[in-house]
Write a protein that holds these residues in place. Structure first.
Motif, short mmCIF file in Angstrom:
data_model
loop_
_atom_site.label_atom_id
_atom_site.label_comp_id
_atom_site.label_asym_id
_atom_site.label_seq_id
_atom_site.Cartn_x
_atom_site.Cartn_y
_atom_site.Cartn_z
N ALA A 498 4.55 3.79 -2.16
CA ALA A 498 4.86 4.68 -1.03
C ALA A 498 5.09 3.91 0.25
CB ALA A 498 3.73 5.70 -0.85
N GLU A 499 4.33 2.83 0.48
CA GLU A 499 4.48 2.09 1.74
C GLU A 499 5.84 1.41 1.82
OE1 GLU A 499 1.24 0.42 -0.24
OE2 GLU A 499 1.57 2.58 -0.25
N LEU A 500 6.44 1.13 0.67
CA LEU A 500 7.75 0.46 0.69
C LEU A 500 8.91 1.45 0.69
CD1 LEU A 500 7.20 -2.53 -1.79
CD2 LEU A 500 7.22 -2.55 0.71
N LEU A 501 8.65 2.70 0.38
CA LEU A 501 9.74 3.69 0.31
C LEU A 501 10.29 3.98 1.70
CD1 LEU A 501 8.53 6.57 -2.04
CD2 LEU A 501 10.58 5.16 -2.35
N PRO A 502 11.62 4.25 1.82
CA PRO A 502 12.12 4.80 3.09
C PRO A 502 11.35 6.09 3.36
CG PRO A 502 13.91 4.36 1.53
CD PRO A 502 12.64 4.14 0.78
#
Ligand SMILES: NC(=O)C1=CN([C@@H]2O[C@H](COP(=O)(O)OP(=O)(O)OC[C@H]3O[C@@H](n4cnc5c(N)ncnc54)[C@H](O)[C@@H]3O)[C@@H](O)[C@H]2O)C=CC1
Ligand SMILES: O=C(O)CCC(=O)C(=O)O
Length: 522
Positions: A498-502
């Motif tokens: 989730a932290e890497l998702l746009p």
């Protein structure tokens, strides 16, 4: 005050390669200023700056992108009469037309600002993981991202709405793509004024400098270098079929080919069905000529072909159209080249053994004045010579006398791709209209009932496009909010933390933009 300079990433730049604007009404150069022609190094600098601007521009909050588009509209309006006067002088088009076009240009920039804010263009889709499924189902999340820097070719015939800040530029900027415009040499002063407006809007809204550049030039090498530049990721073009096809070849021959959206040529058939012809043939004749003569016939939507079943009703239509056309004054065309191409196009039509010259408009009294012309041909002869179907850019049209509805429908089915088709249809014609519609859907981008093709409405449901050679890619439109799709592509993120998702792809982040979540539209 015009300076005749290029705009490279917010900076004005001079050049020793100079050219002059032309006043088509006098045929003389406009002497107040000469304009810089770009070198290949200038083109490369503009493309490098656009590439450098891509990451910062495309990741700005959407609200800021929307404000930039609105600021461009406001800056263009603030140019006031100076813009209208310059555009009229460079194109020969009257002030009322240019003023209307300015409104359309500002309106479409604001439409795209609203589109950017709306956010639905990101087309988010989320399929949640199902680890229990055999085999396990991954978590997949999709959104549309901008392609990268876009090259836009300004069109000669709409110096505002299809030029420097026209629909291609507005839709590419809306998508998040920096733009490098190749200005049209027919209106360099108009282009400079508009480029200044965009540059001021970029500065006042804090955009990266490379978000916009304007390169001019009289040589084809400027456009060739632009389309070949490896940093350019898509092209928007409106102009001739030869020009569009040349650029398509360059785009396809690159080590990494790119999409090109070229809007090129059309004859926009008008089909008058028998009951409409009998009931209103005379009125239709006059209304047809009004559409044909608009803007000296220099519309890509110009009605260049009229098809109807032969007989006294068609004679009455041709008589009425002929009377209206004979009274048409000759109109100044955009450039000497376009006027010469018009004269040649009419001469080739007139030389065809199958074609009858119906009538002509008034003769020109000054340079570059196009004289209106109307021709007719038998339906059985129409396809005998390709010249009958070539776009003649100007006030010229061919009426096709078909033997019966079967011949008319068969003929329509063999036409090349078109931007539009128009049906003049009364209630008693609906069965024939129903036979025609599936044929027209295969051939054109927009089907009009009981109107005329000229004057494209800028909206959400407009298609200004069509199968080849109307455009190089029939899957899109160059007018209206859907034009943004041309400059986007989908990316899927699989099992991404989730932290890497746009942010827009996180669970619960799609409240106002709609999304397809686990197959259901939310
Ligand atoms: N269907 C339509 O919407 C339009 C059709 N036309 C047609 O095009 C003719 C010429 O008008 P223009 O507006 O000057 O169109 P054009 O296609 O000649 O030029 C448009 C732009 O493309 C560039 N270009 C053209 N050929 C090129 C090539 N081989 N390599 C690199 N760049 C190239 C030009 O420098 C210009 O910037 C008209 O007589 C008319 O027949 C023109 C405008 C609109
Ligand atoms: O608004 C219109 O009808 C014409 C648009 C056009 O001529 C063009 O796309 O070049």
């Amino acid at each position: 005050m015009l300076k005749g300079e290029l705009f490279i990433a917010g900076e004005r730049r001079a050049s020793s390669d100079r050219f002059q604007g032309q006043d088509p009404a006098t045929g003389a150069a406009i002497e107040d200023v000469s304009f810089a022609g770009a070198s290949e190094a200038d083109v490369a600098d503009a493309c490098a700056a656009a590439e450098a601007a891509f990451a910062p521009y495309s990741t700005l909050p959407l609200e800021q992108r929307a404000q930039f588009l609105e600021a461009i509209a406001t800056e263009i309006e603030a140019l006031g009469d100076a813009l209208v006067e310059r555009a009229c002088r460079e194109t020969g088009l009257p002030p009322a037309r240019i003023t209307g076009e300015r409104g359309r240009t500002a309106g479409q920039l604001r439409l795209f600002a609203a589109e950017v804010r709306d956010g639905r263009w990101q087309r988010v889709r989320i399929d949640h993981a199902d680890p229990a499924r055999i085999p396990p189902k991954p978590d997949l999340r999709l959104r549309m991202i901008p392609l990268g820097p876009v090259a836009v070719f300004g069109a000669s015939n709409f110096p505002l709405a299809f030029s420097v800040a026209g629909g291609d530029t507005a839709s590419a900027l809306a998508a998040g793509c920096p733009v490098v415009v190749k200005g049209h040499r027919a209106h360099p002063g108009t282009a400079e004024l508009v480029a200044g407006a965009i540059t001021r809007a970029a500065a006042s809204t804090g955009m990266p400098a490379g978000v916009f550049s304007l390169v001019n030039g009289t040589s084809r090498r400027v456009g060739e270098a632009l389309v070949a530049d490896p940093r350019i990721q898509a092209v928007g073009f409106t102009g001739s079929r030869a020009g569009g096809e040349a650029l398509m070849r360059i785009a396809a021959a690159r080590p990494r080919p790119i999409p090109i959206y070229a809007e090129m040529s059309a004859v926009n058939p008008v089909i008058i069905l028998p009951h409409a012809l009998a009931a209103r043939g005379t009125a239709l004749g006059a209304a047809f000529v009004a559409s044909l003569a608009m803007g000296a016939g220099q519309f890509c939507t110009n009605p260049g072909l009229v098809l109807a079943v032969d007989g006294p009703d068609l004679d009455a239509f041709i008589d009425a159209a002929g009377t209206a056309l004979t009274g048409q004054p000759a109109q100044t065309m955009l450039t000497q080249g376009i006027w010469e191409a018009f004269e040649q196009g009419k001469a080739k039509l007139g030389a065809s053994a199958h074609v009858t010259a119906v009538t002509q408009g008034a003769e020109g009294t000054g340079p570059n004045q196009g004289r209106a012309a109307l021709f007719s041909v038998k339906g059985s002869d129409l396809l005998a010579d390709p010249v009958h179907l070539h776009e003649v850019f100007g006030v010229s049209s061919v009426v096709v006398r078909c033997a019966d509805m079967d011949e008319l429908i068969a003929t329509v089915g063999q036409l090349e791709g078109q931007l539009t088709a128009t049906l003049q249809v009364d209630a008693a014609d609906h069965p024939a209209g129903a036979r025609l519609l599936p044929v027209l859907e295969r051939t054109v981008g927009r089907i009009i009932a009981n109107g005329w093709p000229t004057g494209v409405e800028v909206g959400h449901a407009m298609v200004h496009g069509g199968p080849y050679p109307a455009t190089s890619d029939s899957r899109s439109t160059s007018v209206g909010s859907m034009a943004i799709d041309r400059f986007l592509r989908p990316v899927s993120y699989q099992d991404m933390p989730a932290e890497l998702l746009p942010p827009v792809l996180n669970d619960g982040a799609q409240d106002n933009i709609g999304a397809r979540i686990d197959g259901r539209w939310a």
